[in-house]
Design a protein around this motif. Sequence first.
Motif: not given
Length: 83
Positions: A24, A26-29, A47
């Motif tokens: 992961e 910064r909030g992205n997968d 995501k």
Amino acid sequence: MKLNDDLIKKLEKLYTPSTMVDMEFRGNDLSFKTDEEGNPILLFIGKRAADGNVRGERYARTLKYDREGNRIKDHWELKGKAT
């Protein structure tokens, strides 16, 4: 989406050769495949779905070396949607 400098720095590191790495950022997968030397060469960012695949964008990396083994080209290119 353009890849930012912090993500590119993370992708310049060497990882386990010939594997798929999930993380992961910064909030992205992220999921990326590495070549036989451990360089990330295929990136999926977005995501993660219930089946484990990343839905978002797909990038491919071009790496070129000269005869002495020095890297002369390192470029990430957006290839389209990742489904």
